[in-house]
Design an enzyme around this catalytic site. Structure first.
Site, mmCIF file in Angstrom:
data_model
loop_
_atom_site.group_PDB
_atom_site.id
_atom_site.type_symbol
_atom_site.label_atom_id
_atom_site.label_comp_id
_atom_site.label_asym_id
_atom_site.label_seq_id
_atom_site.Cartn_x
_atom_site.Cartn_y
_atom_site.Cartn_z
ATOM 1 N N GLU A 1 19.637 128.735 -4.533
ATOM 2 C CA GLU A 1 18.509 127.924 -4.828
ATOM 3 C C GLU A 1 18.546 126.321 -4.419
ATOM 4 O O GLU A 1 19.430 125.658 -5.162
ATOM 5 C CB GLU A 1 18.000 128.081 -6.169
ATOM 6 C CG GLU A 1 16.794 127.374 -6.602
ATOM 7 C CD GLU A 1 15.399 127.714 -5.959
ATOM 8 O OE1 GLU A 1 14.619 126.800 -5.286
ATOM 9 O OE2 GLU A 1 15.196 128.878 -5.743
ATOM 10 N N THR B 1 10.369 129.334 -1.636
ATOM 11 C CA THR B 1 11.397 130.217 -1.799
ATOM 12 C C THR B 1 10.862 131.506 -1.122
ATOM 13 O O THR B 1 11.360 132.259 -0.393
ATOM 14 C CB THR B 1 11.904 130.550 -3.259
ATOM 15 O OG1 THR B 1 12.455 129.442 -3.746
ATOM 16 C CG2 THR B 1 12.650 131.815 -3.166
ATOM 17 N N ASP C 1 17.594 128.165 0.462
ATOM 18 C CA ASP C 1 16.265 128.660 0.860
ATOM 19 C C ASP C 1 15.382 127.405 1.283
ATOM 20 O O ASP C 1 14.599 127.584 2.021
ATOM 21 C CB ASP C 1 15.564 129.309 -0.303
ATOM 22 C CG ASP C 1 15.392 128.545 -1.846
ATOM 23 O OD1 ASP C 1 16.409 127.501 -1.737
ATOM 24 O OD2 ASP C 1 14.932 129.032 -2.557
ATOM 25 N N HIS C 2 15.615 126.393 0.840
ATOM 26 C CA HIS C 2 14.496 125.194 1.130
ATOM 27 C C HIS C 2 15.357 123.879 0.545
ATOM 28 O O HIS C 2 16.199 123.841 -0.030
ATOM 29 C CB HIS C 2 13.106 125.314 0.766
ATOM 30 C CG HIS C 2 13.106 125.519 -0.934
ATOM 31 N ND1 HIS C 2 13.294 124.670 -1.842
ATOM 32 C CD2 HIS C 2 12.897 126.716 -1.547
ATOM 33 C CE1 HIS C 2 13.309 125.109 -3.138
ATOM 34 N NE2 HIS C 2 12.832 126.374 -3.096
ATOM 35 N N HIS D 1 17.118 124.579 -9.283
ATOM 36 C CA HIS D 1 15.634 124.403 -9.093
ATOM 37 C C HIS D 1 15.084 123.160 -9.548
ATOM 38 O O HIS D 1 15.415 122.882 -10.699
ATOM 39 C CB HIS D 1 14.803 125.763 -9.595
ATOM 40 C CG HIS D 1 13.522 126.071 -8.833
ATOM 41 N ND1 HIS D 1 12.667 124.832 -9.123
ATOM 42 C CD2 HIS D 1 12.807 126.833 -8.165
ATOM 43 C CE1 HIS D 1 11.535 125.476 -8.509
ATOM 44 N NE2 HIS D 1 11.756 126.752 -7.952
#
Length: 720
Positions: A261, A305, A480-481, A421
């Protein structure tokens, strides 16, 4: 002066005067917000003029409706409209600050599926000046309440009200004409919401988004199988052969995907205050049997995500607005990785320590073909086990082993971590590295949650080695990002050791980790410019699974003919030679900006841009039209969503029956004994760890890194 003041008050005491005041204040407020709260990339006098005009047309139109209303209700209408528009502006300011985008109807539709944690995240980025957007509302209310302005109860002539409406339409038309003169095809060829707000204003963007949302919903009804023909030709024309050196080297092995994440590439092999940020991941990254990709970019849009998962599982882009998993995950037909693996004899399972409805996973995963989805309901939760968007990573991964060991092999398993996150909240007992010192409260704790994520990965890898799964699996990790958005430029500059941050730097900042490990795999670092859209074809190549005719927009990164074009969701791109980002053009290798393109360069860039626009557009057509329902492939059986149930009781019964039938699970291979005792974690939330010394946070690095110290080559480059 007194005479002038008297004229002003007399003017304000008329309905038209109040209309002029409230419209003018809203216009000025909007323009200031556009300039100070958003990064719209305004360049040149013409764009400045357009930006100044853009809030005016809709302000005149919406407040002008009040002129048709009689008496005090006219004033009430204008004040309420001002309040509604101000709330919308305020909400977009908060959303934009972290996500560099504007709120869309699809995003609102999916907000429930994205959990109430979104509210907590946005609350963490409030600034006192944000509330200034309500000052004009309070002002106009105050001057009425305290009698500075009297309510004009006389009837406003209908012809004059109509004239104001015509004026608003004229301003809107002029705005659109100026916008199109500066950027042709604004509403038909753009993938970037920033452009629309910059040229037409927030209210026009909202209207445009609403119309587009309705149009997209109608596309499914009007879709025909023939619409796949040009898409099929595009994919075929751009198909490339696999690299024979890597094709099928992981055939038949388990596939374990670890979703990192918000982890960005820049933390790999990097130290902070003499301490590796990600020592366990570093060792994995630098292993001789790991293929690592150091020019791998996230390509997500608003779905973040969810978009990453859409690309990972389908090699289809997320939508330009909202999340495709939310808007289309329930009803669409897909040719997804889990379904393909299922039809290759694999067990398929996803693991996520939050509610199953987050990003509509409980429905989308059925469409993708996941047999099992182990969500929050499958885990034991106690006080302190959950933080932010789900279970803390150490606890989540430890408890996931209970289901992982029961899966019949070979299996395809995806584990989604969440502790790293935004807003990067971490309790003191889980901290074992100092925060950064950029002075940005949003950014500084990122290094701590990234380090915690790494520790949890170290514990999982240790378990996989002890149980033998490590040598029986192809293990993939990917970010993911981005974790730190482009709106934190001073902090980014300090972290990267730059004097300032250019759009080129921001483009390169979109890199995320991507690495694949398997026994016997010839490792090393692949420098190809690639992105998340390419993950699925790359994995299929390593597994030796052919998917002829599949509608995938990515390519096998290991192919010697890989094109090295990375499309961002807004139409920008990175290629081997050129990078386009935020309206600027650069040489990719050096970061030197190109300000005066030659004719040859224009032709090259146009060719790349055409490719980018085409693949984004075709991907959108597939999702918006649900076109894969018309695709018939000999080797692929379409998913029947009714075959799957994620109800805990029925799913565990199904798993038990599958385990008995195959007898290939880890438990079966361990003579029917559980392997959970092999999973060691120093998570302080566990009762077994609570009596340990307070130095456990530092020993956590040693314990989880019995596997952890990086190779000498990594260490020597850690501070670069």
């Amino acid at each position: 002066m007194n005479r002038l003041w008297g004229k002003i008050r007399r003017g304000l005491n008329t309905k038209f005067g109040f209309f002029m005041l409230i419209t003018g204040l809203f216009w000025i407020k909007s323009y200031i917000a556009y300039q100070t709260k958003f990064t719209l990339g305004v360049q040149g006098g013409m764009q400045e003029l357009i930006l100044a005009i853009s809030p005016l047309g809709f302000a005149i139109l919406l407040f002008g409706i009040g002129l048709y209303i009689r008496g005090k209700w006219s004033y009430w209408y204008m004040i309420i409209m001002d309040a509604i528009l101000s709330v919308w502006l305020f909400a977009n300011i908060l959303y934009y600050r972290e996500f560099s985008d504007f709120i869309t109807f699809n995003l609102i539709k999916g907000s429930g599926a994205a959990s109430d944690n979104l509210g907590k995240s946005l609350m963490g980025i409030l600034r006192p000046t944000d509330f200034l957007v309500f000052v004009d509302v309070l002002f106009v209310v105050a001057i009425l309440v305290f009698g500075f302005v009297k309510i004009d109860k006389s009837k406003f002539k209908l012809v004059n009200s109509f004239a104001v409406t015509i004026l608003s339409i004229g301003v809107l038309a002029a705005n659109l004409a100026l916008a199109y003169s500066n950027r042709s095809g604004l509403l038909t060829r753009t993938f970037d919401n920033n452009y629309i707000v910059k040229y037409l204003g927030l209210q026009s963007f909202t209207l445009y988004d609403g119309v587009k949302t309705v149009q997209n919903s109608n596309k499914k009804k009007e879709a025909k199988g023939s619409q796949l023909n040009p898409i099929k030709k595009f994919i075929k024309d751009n198909d490339i052969p696999a690299n024979i050196e890597y094709k099928g080297v992981a055939k038949g092995k388990n596939v374990i995907i670890i979703h990192l994440e918000s982890l960005q590439q820049f933390v790999i092999n990097k130290k902070w205050k003499g301490k590796e940020i990600t020592p366990n991941i570093n060792k994995f990254y630098n292993d001789k049997n790991t293929l690592a990709y150091d020019n791998f970019f996230n390509q997500v849009g608003q779905g973040k995500t969810a978009d990453a998962e859409m690309m990972l599982e389908n090699s289809l882009f997320g939508l330009p607005e909202g999340s495709a998993m939310v808007t289309d995950g329930t009803t669409n037909t897909f040719q997804a990785m889990p379904a393909i693996m299922d039809q290759q004899g694999y067990s398929t399972a996803a693991f996520h320590g939050d509610v199953s409805s987050f990003w509509n996973r409980d429905n989308a995963y059925k469409s993708f073909g996941y047999q099992y989805f182990f969500s929050k309901q499958y885990y034991t939760l106690k006080k302190g086990y959950v933080s932010g968007y789900g279970m803390k990573d150490k606890l989540f991964l430890q408890q996931s082993a209970e289901y992982l060991e029961q899966l019949p092999q070979p299996f395809y398993a995806k584990l989604i971590t969440v502790s790293n996150h935004y807003p990067y909240g971490i309790e003191k007992k889980n901290v074992s590295i100092d925060p950064w010192d950029t002075g940005d409260s949003t950014v500084d704790p990122y290094v701590q949650t990234a380090h915690y994520l790494d520790q949890s990965i170290g514990e999982l890898l240790s378990y996989l080695k002890k149980t033998g799964l490590y040598d029986k699996s192809m293990i993939m990790m990917y970010g993911d990002h981005y974790g730190i958005s482009n709106n934190h430029k001073p902090a980014i500059a300090k972290i990267l050791g730059l004097k300032g941050v250019t759009n080129y730097d921001l483009a390169m900042f979109q890199k995320v980790p991507f690495m694949i490990h398997a026994p016997g795999l010839k490792g090393g670092v692949n420098h190809n410019y690639s992105g998340e859209i390419d993950v699925m074809p790359t994995l299929l190549g390593l597994l030796g699974i052919d998917t002829p005719g599949a509608y995938h927009f990515g390519h096998d990164i290991n192919s010697k003919q890989f094109n090295q074009i990375v499309a961002f969701r807004n139409g920008d791109f990175v290629s081997e030679k050129y990078t386009k980002y935020g309206g600027d053009l650069y040489y990719t290798a050096t970061g030197e900006q190109i300000t005066d393109e030659t004719a040859a360069q224009k032709a090259e860039i146009k060719k790349i841009q055409t490719y980018v626009n085409t693949e984004l557009g075709y991907s959108d057509k597939i999702i918006n039209g649900d076109l894969l329902r018309f695709a018939d492939l000999d080797w692929f059986k379409k998913v029947n969503k009714s075959d799957y149930s994620y109800n805990k009781k029925s799913a565990l019964k199904q798993l038990e029956e599958a385990e008995k039938k195959s007898k290939t699970s880890l438990i079966d291979q361990n003579d029917g004994k559980s392997t959970l005792d092999d999973y060691k974690t120093d998570a302080p939330e566990l009762e077994s760890n609570q009596n340990k010394s307070s130095s456990s946070s530092s020993s956590s690095d040693d314990q989880s890194s019995s596997d952890s110290s990086s190779s000498s080559s990594a260490s020597s480059s850690a501070d670069k």
